[in-house]
Design a protein around this motif. Structure first.
Motif, mmCIF file in Angstrom:
data_model
loop_
_atom_site.group_PDB
_atom_site.id
_atom_site.type_symbol
_atom_site.label_atom_id
_atom_site.label_comp_id
_atom_site.label_asym_id
_atom_site.label_seq_id
_atom_site.Cartn_x
_atom_site.Cartn_y
_atom_site.Cartn_z
ATOM 1 N N ASP A 148 21.093 -11.658 -1.268
ATOM 2 C CA ASP A 148 21.819 -10.723 -2.134
ATOM 3 C C ASP A 148 23.088 -10.193 -1.470
ATOM 4 O O ASP A 148 23.997 -9.704 -2.134
ATOM 5 C CB ASP A 148 20.914 -9.545 -2.536
ATOM 6 N N GLU A 149 23.153 -10.265 -0.138
ATOM 7 C CA GLU A 149 24.368 -9.844 0.571
ATOM 8 C C GLU A 149 25.418 -10.952 0.568
ATOM 9 O O GLU A 149 26.539 -10.757 1.018
ATOM 10 C CB GLU A 149 24.074 -9.477 2.028
ATOM 11 N N GLY A 150 25.030 -12.134 0.115
ATOM 12 C CA GLY A 150 25.969 -13.248 0.077
ATOM 13 C C GLY A 150 25.897 -14.144 1.299
ATOM 14 O O GLY A 150 26.755 -14.996 1.500
ATOM 15 N N PHE A 151 24.878 -13.937 2.148
ATOM 16 C CA PHE A 151 24.705 -14.809 3.310
ATOM 17 C C PHE A 151 24.015 -16.105 2.879
ATOM 18 O O PHE A 151 23.233 -16.124 1.925
ATOM 19 C CB PHE A 151 23.846 -14.142 4.400
ATOM 20 N N LEU A 152 24.284 -17.169 3.635
ATOM 21 C CA LEU A 152 23.615 -18.429 3.362
ATOM 22 C C LEU A 152 22.321 -18.463 4.151
ATOM 23 O O LEU A 152 22.310 -18.230 5.357
ATOM 24 C CB LEU A 152 24.532 -19.588 3.784
ATOM 25 N N GLU A 153 21.208 -18.730 3.452
ATOM 26 C CA GLU A 153 19.915 -18.788 4.136
ATOM 27 C C GLU A 153 19.576 -20.251 4.434
ATOM 28 O O GLU A 153 19.500 -21.067 3.525
ATOM 29 C CB GLU A 153 18.821 -18.177 3.272
ATOM 30 N N VAL A 154 19.414 -20.553 5.736
ATOM 31 C CA VAL A 154 19.151 -21.946 6.113
ATOM 32 C C VAL A 154 17.900 -22.054 6.964
ATOM 33 O O VAL A 154 17.485 -21.096 7.620
ATOM 34 C CB VAL A 154 20.337 -22.556 6.899
ATOM 35 N N GLU A 155 17.295 -23.235 6.943
ATOM 36 C CA GLU A 155 16.183 -23.537 7.837
ATOM 37 C C GLU A 155 16.679 -24.544 8.864
ATOM 38 O O GLU A 155 17.125 -25.640 8.520
ATOM 39 C CB GLU A 155 15.001 -24.124 7.039
ATOM 40 N N LEU A 156 16.610 -24.142 10.148
ATOM 41 C CA LEU A 156 17.068 -25.027 11.215
ATOM 42 C C LEU A 156 16.008 -26.093 11.479
ATOM 43 O O LEU A 156 14.870 -25.981 11.012
ATOM 44 C CB LEU A 156 17.346 -24.210 12.479
ATOM 45 N N SER A 157 16.374 -27.113 12.259
ATOM 46 C CA SER A 157 15.439 -28.236 12.444
ATOM 47 C C SER A 157 14.159 -27.827 13.171
ATOM 48 O O SER A 157 13.123 -28.467 13.031
ATOM 49 C CB SER A 157 16.133 -29.406 13.147
ATOM 50 N N ASP A 158 14.215 -26.714 13.956
ATOM 51 C CA ASP A 158 12.989 -26.242 14.614
ATOM 52 C C ASP A 158 12.168 -25.305 13.727
ATOM 53 O O ASP A 158 11.211 -24.679 14.179
ATOM 54 C CB ASP A 158 13.320 -25.557 15.950
ATOM 55 N N GLY A 159 12.581 -25.164 12.464
ATOM 56 C CA GLY A 159 11.807 -24.370 11.528
ATOM 57 C C GLY A 159 12.242 -22.914 11.417
ATOM 58 O O GLY A 159 11.779 -22.198 10.535
ATOM 59 N N ARG A 160 13.121 -22.492 12.331
ATOM 60 C CA ARG A 160 13.593 -21.100 12.246
ATOM 61 C C ARG A 160 14.471 -20.907 11.015
ATOM 62 O O ARG A 160 15.235 -21.790 10.629
ATOM 63 C CB ARG A 160 14.404 -20.744 13.490
ATOM 64 N N ILE A 161 14.339 -19.713 10.416
ATOM 65 C CA ILE A 161 15.176 -19.368 9.259
ATOM 66 C C ILE A 161 16.318 -18.489 9.746
ATOM 67 O O ILE A 161 16.105 -17.559 10.535
ATOM 68 C CB ILE A 161 14.358 -18.567 8.213
ATOM 69 N N GLU A 162 17.513 -18.798 9.315
ATOM 70 C CA GLU A 162 18.662 -18.021 9.771
ATOM 71 C C GLU A 162 19.562 -17.660 8.594
ATOM 72 O O GLU A 162 19.641 -18.414 7.627
ATOM 73 C CB GLU A 162 19.450 -18.871 10.776
ATOM 74 N N HIS A 163 20.210 -16.488 8.700
ATOM 75 C CA HIS A 163 21.191 -16.096 7.688
ATOM 76 C C HIS A 163 22.581 -16.248 8.283
ATOM 77 O O HIS A 163 22.883 -15.650 9.307
ATOM 78 C CB HIS A 163 20.961 -14.653 7.238
#
Ligand code: BTN
Length: 241
Positions: free
Chosen positions: A217-232
């Protein structure tokens, strides 16, 4: 509504910064050509005469400087919706705020702050749309396109401008008055070029593979890295793998 029109100018964004204090909210600066068009990350923006929409919107009241990103999303949603309504082309938003058609960039947005720190921050939203460009410098050919190339016909720039500005104003007003970004976020998600895609995130010198899960909702892109971590992710560059 004040519109300042030029045949040629260095950059509508640069000029808008110099007049932001004196002109009313919503003033639009546009030029048929820019000889010093600027892009994000210090790049140039090719702005040949008569072929595109090169314009800047001067926004007062502005918003806190850390909210500038949201205004870029508002502009991206407005351009995407406007292009779709006028041309029927399948324009998508490539986070943070490029507009692409068939994987190629047709529009870029450069939001800047006008005014000193601790003073009122006026915002300059620069929008560059390749409308009737027939060709691009070789180094851009693979990545850039125009509405004419994708739609195989010429489009009326004025019609696009009127449509995009009226959508933008509606979104910006509801953001200022009600703090609402609902419609903007809905459009950015519905027409996202990245959500669900495998991408490469380019940060500084390094690259990292990831899968795009969504947009917060803040406009950040939510991604899943190859090690499974979720990052904004809140800035930088993402390209589709
Ligand atoms: C990007 O790098 O994608 C952003 C490009 C922004 C270009 C527009 S054209 C009108 C305004 N004036 C400028 O000098 N840049 C913006």
């Amino acid at each position: 509504k004040e519109i300042k029109y030029f045949d040629t100018i260095d950059s509508t964004n640069t000029y808008s910064k110099t007049i932001a204090l004196e002109v009313p909210h919503g003033t639009i600066v546009m030029s048929d050509e820019q000889v010093g068009g600027r892009g994000r990350l210090g790049r140039n923006w090719s702005s040949p005469k008569g072929e595109g929409i090169w314009m800047s919107l001067i926004l007062k009241p502005g918003i806190p400087p850390n909210e500038g990103m949201k205004v870029s999303h508002i502009a991206a949603a407005a351009v995407c919706k406007g292009i779709r309504e006028i041309t029927g082309l399948e324009a998508l938003v490539k986070w943070p705020n490029d507009i692409v058609i068939n994987g190629k960039k047709v529009c870029g947005i450069l939001t800047e702050v006008a005014g000193e720190l601790n003073e009122i921050h006026y915002l300059i939203v620069g929008i560059g749309i390749n409308v009737n460009n027939i060709d691009f410098p070789t180094e851009l050919e693979e990545k850039a396109s125009s509405l004419l190339i994708e739609g195989k016909k010429k489009y009326d720039r004025k019609e696009l401008i009127v449509k995009i500005i009226s959508i933008f104003e509606k979104f910006y007003d509801s953001f200022i008055k009600e703090g609402s970004l609902e419609e903007v976020l809905r459009l950015c998600r519905q027409y996202s070029a990245l959500i669900g895609r495998e991408v490469v995130i380019i940060k500084g010198g390094s690259q990292e593979a990831a899968k795009v899960l969504g947009m917060t909702d803040e406009g950040f892109l939510e991604v899943e890295l190859s090690d499974g971590r979720i990052e904004h992710i809140f800035s930088g560059e993402v390209s589709v793998r």
